[in-house]
Every structure is written in C-alpha cells, then in structure tokens.
Design a protein around this motif. Structure first.
Motif, PDB file in Angstrom:
ATOM      1  N   GLY A  10      45.826  66.290   6.405  1.00  0.00           N
ATOM      2  CA  GLY A  10      45.527  66.332   4.984  1.00  0.00           C
ATOM      3  C   GLY A  10      45.234  67.723   4.458  1.00  0.00           C
ATOM      4  O   GLY A  10      45.461  68.736   5.123  1.00  0.00           O
ATOM      5  N   ARG A  11      44.691  67.735   3.271  1.00  0.00           N
ATOM      6  CA  ARG A  11      44.449  68.966   2.522  1.00  0.00           C
ATOM      7  C   ARG A  11      43.576  69.943   3.322  1.00  0.00           C
ATOM      8  O   ARG A  11      42.553  69.569   3.868  1.00  0.00           O
ATOM      9  CB  ARG A  11      43.773  68.620   1.208  1.00  0.00           C
ATOM     10  CG  ARG A  11      43.681  69.751   0.248  1.00  0.00           C
ATOM     11  CD  ARG A  11      43.113  69.241  -1.083  1.00  0.00           C
ATOM     12  NE  ARG A  11      43.155  70.272  -2.077  1.00  0.00           N
ATOM     13  CZ  ARG A  11      44.182  70.483  -2.886  1.00  0.00           C
ATOM     14  NH1 ARG A  11      45.243  69.725  -2.796  1.00  0.00           N
ATOM     15  NH2 ARG A  11      44.128  71.448  -3.778  1.00  0.00           N
ATOM     16  N   GLY A  12      44.021  71.175   3.388  1.00  0.00           N
ATOM     17  CA  GLY A  12      43.264  72.217   4.073  1.00  0.00           C
ATOM     18  C   GLY A  12      43.570  72.364   5.546  1.00  0.00           C
ATOM     19  O   GLY A  12      43.134  73.320   6.180  1.00  0.00           O
ATOM     20  N   SER A  13      44.335  71.414   6.128  1.00  0.00           N
ATOM     21  CA  SER A  13      44.651  71.524   7.555  1.00  0.00           C
ATOM     22  C   SER A  13      45.692  72.621   7.759  1.00  0.00           C
ATOM     23  O   SER A  13      46.422  72.993   6.845  1.00  0.00           O
ATOM     24  CB  SER A  13      45.143  70.193   8.113  1.00  0.00           C
ATOM     25  OG  SER A  13      46.374  69.818   7.542  1.00  0.00           O
ATOM     26  N   TYR A  14      45.752  73.119   8.974  1.00  0.00           N
ATOM     27  CA  TYR A  14      46.640  74.236   9.299  1.00  0.00           C
ATOM     28  C   TYR A  14      47.062  74.130  10.760  1.00  0.00           C
ATOM     29  O   TYR A  14      46.413  73.451  11.562  1.00  0.00           O
ATOM     30  CB  TYR A  14      45.951  75.584   9.027  1.00  0.00           C
ATOM     31  CG  TYR A  14      44.593  75.698   9.661  1.00  0.00           C
ATOM     32  CD1 TYR A  14      44.443  76.148  10.973  1.00  0.00           C
ATOM     33  CD2 TYR A  14      43.448  75.316   8.961  1.00  0.00           C
ATOM     34  CE1 TYR A  14      43.189  76.227  11.553  1.00  0.00           C
ATOM     35  CE2 TYR A  14      42.198  75.392   9.541  1.00  0.00           C
ATOM     36  CZ  TYR A  14      42.069  75.844  10.840  1.00  0.00           C
ATOM     37  OH  TYR A  14      40.827  75.908  11.413  1.00  0.00           O
ATOM     38  N   TRP A  38      41.371  79.889   6.645  1.00  0.00           N
ATOM     39  CA  TRP A  38      41.654  78.575   7.212  1.00  0.00           C
ATOM     40  C   TRP A  38      40.346  78.047   7.798  1.00  0.00           C
ATOM     41  O   TRP A  38      39.995  78.331   8.941  1.00  0.00           O
ATOM     42  CB  TRP A  38      42.721  78.670   8.290  1.00  0.00           C
ATOM     43  CG  TRP A  38      44.110  78.937   7.770  1.00  0.00           C
ATOM     44  CD1 TRP A  38      44.497  79.072   6.469  1.00  0.00           C
ATOM     45  CD2 TRP A  38      45.286  79.092   8.552  1.00  0.00           C
ATOM     46  NE1 TRP A  38      45.844  79.307   6.398  1.00  0.00           N
ATOM     47  CE2 TRP A  38      46.357  79.328   7.674  1.00  0.00           C
ATOM     48  CE3 TRP A  38      45.542  79.071   9.919  1.00  0.00           C
ATOM     49  CZ2 TRP A  38      47.661  79.528   8.108  1.00  0.00           C
ATOM     50  CZ3 TRP A  38      46.844  79.276  10.361  1.00  0.00           C
ATOM     51  CH2 TRP A  38      47.896  79.487   9.461  1.00  0.00           C
ATOM     52  N   HIS A  40      39.189  74.574   7.369  1.00  0.00           N
ATOM     53  CA  HIS A  40      39.155  73.128   7.649  1.00  0.00           C
ATOM     54  C   HIS A  40      39.116  72.890   9.154  1.00  0.00           C
ATOM     55  O   HIS A  40      39.880  73.492   9.910  1.00  0.00           O
ATOM     56  CB  HIS A  40      40.403  72.479   7.045  1.00  0.00           C
ATOM     57  CG  HIS A  40      40.530  71.023   7.351  1.00  0.00           C
ATOM     58  ND1 HIS A  40      41.132  70.562   8.497  1.00  0.00           N
ATOM     59  CD2 HIS A  40      40.146  69.932   6.674  1.00  0.00           C
ATOM     60  CE1 HIS A  40      41.108  69.250   8.501  1.00  0.00           C
ATOM     61  NE2 HIS A  40      40.517  68.841   7.411  1.00  0.00           N
ATOM     62  N   ASP A  42      38.571  69.390  11.781  1.00  0.00           N
ATOM     63  CA  ASP A  42      38.280  67.975  11.966  1.00  0.00           C
ATOM     64  C   ASP A  42      37.902  67.731  13.423  1.00  0.00           C
ATOM     65  O   ASP A  42      38.743  67.882  14.315  1.00  0.00           O
ATOM     66  CB  ASP A  42      39.511  67.152  11.580  1.00  0.00           C
ATOM     67  CG  ASP A  42      39.273  65.654  11.664  1.00  0.00           C
ATOM     68  OD1 ASP A  42      38.292  65.213  12.304  1.00  0.00           O
ATOM     69  OD2 ASP A  42      40.086  64.903  11.104  1.00  0.00           O
ATOM     70  N   THR A  90      55.262  70.750   6.953  1.00  0.00           N
ATOM     71  CA  THR A  90      54.217  71.313   6.101  1.00  0.00           C
ATOM     72  C   THR A  90      53.491  72.438   6.819  1.00  0.00           C
ATOM     73  O   THR A  90      53.285  73.518   6.254  1.00  0.00           O
ATOM     74  CB  THR A  90      53.221  70.202   5.687  1.00  0.00           C
ATOM     75  OG1 THR A  90      53.935  69.208   4.952  1.00  0.00           O
ATOM     76  CG2 THR A  90      52.080  70.754   4.850  1.00  0.00           C
ATOM     77  N   TRP A  91      53.101  72.205   8.083  1.00  0.00           N
ATOM     78  CA  TRP A  91      52.372  73.227   8.838  1.00  0.00           C
ATOM     79  C   TRP A  91      53.264  74.421   9.164  1.00  0.00           C
ATOM     80  O   TRP A  91      52.808  75.564   9.143  1.00  0.00           O
ATOM     81  CB  TRP A  91      51.776  72.628  10.101  1.00  0.00           C
ATOM     82  CG  TRP A  91      50.685  71.639   9.814  1.00  0.00           C
ATOM     83  CD1 TRP A  91      49.703  71.746   8.874  1.00  0.00           C
ATOM     84  CD2 TRP A  91      50.470  70.398  10.468  1.00  0.00           C
ATOM     85  NE1 TRP A  91      48.889  70.642   8.908  1.00  0.00           N
ATOM     86  CE2 TRP A  91      49.337  69.795   9.881  1.00  0.00           C
ATOM     87  CE3 TRP A  91      51.113  69.726  11.503  1.00  0.00           C
ATOM     88  CZ2 TRP A  91      48.843  68.562  10.290  1.00  0.00           C
ATOM     89  CZ3 TRP A  91      50.621  68.502  11.913  1.00  0.00           C
ATOM     90  CH2 TRP A  91      49.496  67.936  11.309  1.00  0.00           C
ATOM     91  N   LEU A  94      53.509  76.513   6.065  1.00  0.00           N
ATOM     92  CA  LEU A  94      52.259  77.256   5.876  1.00  0.00           C
ATOM     93  C   LEU A  94      52.217  78.474   6.797  1.00  0.00           C
ATOM     94  O   LEU A  94      51.857  79.575   6.370  1.00  0.00           O
ATOM     95  CB  LEU A  94      51.063  76.337   6.147  1.00  0.00           C
ATOM     96  CG  LEU A  94      49.683  76.920   5.915  1.00  0.00           C
ATOM     97  CD1 LEU A  94      49.439  77.178   4.421  1.00  0.00           C
ATOM     98  CD2 LEU A  94      48.618  75.972   6.459  1.00  0.00           C
TER      99      LEU A  94
END
Length: 161
Positions: A10-14, A38, A40, A42, A90-91, A94
């Motif tokens: 999700g949002r903010g992950s990298y 960066w 975030h 989890d 997505t990653w 980024l």
C-alpha cells in the motif's frame, strides 16, 4: 523472472530487495538501501521476508546502483516477467524514478506466458519444487528462482500432452 520484496503493502511502501532468475537458471538478488524519505515499515512484512530495516541500512545498495544493475542484467531482454505484476511494477517504477533512470526492459505479468494447462499445474508443481530444492519463500532471489523452475517444469509437463 523478477521478484521484489517490499517494506509493506500500500501507500508509502517501497522496494527493499530485488531478485532475478536468468534463462539459464542462474540468479542474483540485491538488498536496497532505503532512502531517507522512505519511512514506511510494516512489521508483518518484516516477519514474512525476515529483513530488518537496520540490515537494509547496513547492507543495502543505493537505489541508483540497483537500477543500473537491473538495466545491465536485463537491458538486452525485451520483456521480464513477474507473478505479482501490480505490486512489482509499482515498486520497480519507484526505484527507477528515484534513481533518475528509465528501465531498459519492460515488466510483464507471468500469466501472459502460461497456458491453461500450466496454470492448472502451477501451484502443486511450485509446492513440490519448494520442498525438493529447499527454497525459502519471500526472499526475492529465491522467489524469482522458484518462478523460473515452476515455469520450466509446467511447460515441460504440458509439452507431453
């Protein structure tokens, strides 16, 4: 094949690790040093992949170095495949954005390569290969290797039908 592990979803992950498996069966993975912005993280994701943020800061490679490595390794290929295209693309985007570079290859979903017969055999074949080769899931290099092995085995199994 390409696989990416990340700080979470999700949002903010990298991206924190990228692994590739080449057509000849060899492969490699690199840890990615998080940028200062960066932030975030989890803890559930860390429990899955077993990579701490401290380890990334200590052993990770700078974003630009990882992007250059990927282009050097994969630039001669038109397409590279991932089983989790939505997240991995997505990653990957980024990573290349922050490196100030464009990828020299295109990431595609693995499903484009699989026949219906291969898809039906995919999960039982993958589980058998994990046990046979002692592959640890949720590490980018091992996951990319597992994709490569599973693809090759399901292709061979369906070629005989």
């Amino acid at each position: 094949m390409l696989d990416i592990e990340a700080s979470g979803f999700g949002r903010g992950s990298y991206p924190i690790e990228v692994g590739i498996a080449r057509g000849d069966g060899s492969g490699c993975a690199l840890l990615i040093q998080p940028r200062r912005d960066w932030t975030h993280w989890d803890p559930q994701a860390e429990r899955l992949h077993g990579i701490s943020r401290e380890r990334l800061e200590r052993e990770g490679h700078p974003v630009i170095q990882v992007a250059r490595w990927l282009n050097d390794e994969l630039g001669g290929l038109e397409k590279v495949y991932s089983d989790s295209w939505g997240f991995d693309n997505t990653w990957l985007s980024l990573l290349f954005h922050h490196a100030g570079m464009l990828p020299a290859f295109r990431l595609e979903t693995l499903r484009l390569l699989l026949s219906e017969e291969q898809q039906a055999l995919w999960y039982p074949t993958r589980e058998a290969l994990m046990a046979q080769h002692g592959i640890q899931r949720h590490r980018a290099g091992d996951d990319a290797r597992l994709l490569q092995l599973t693809y090759a085995h399901t292709r061979a199994l369906t070629a005989w039908r």
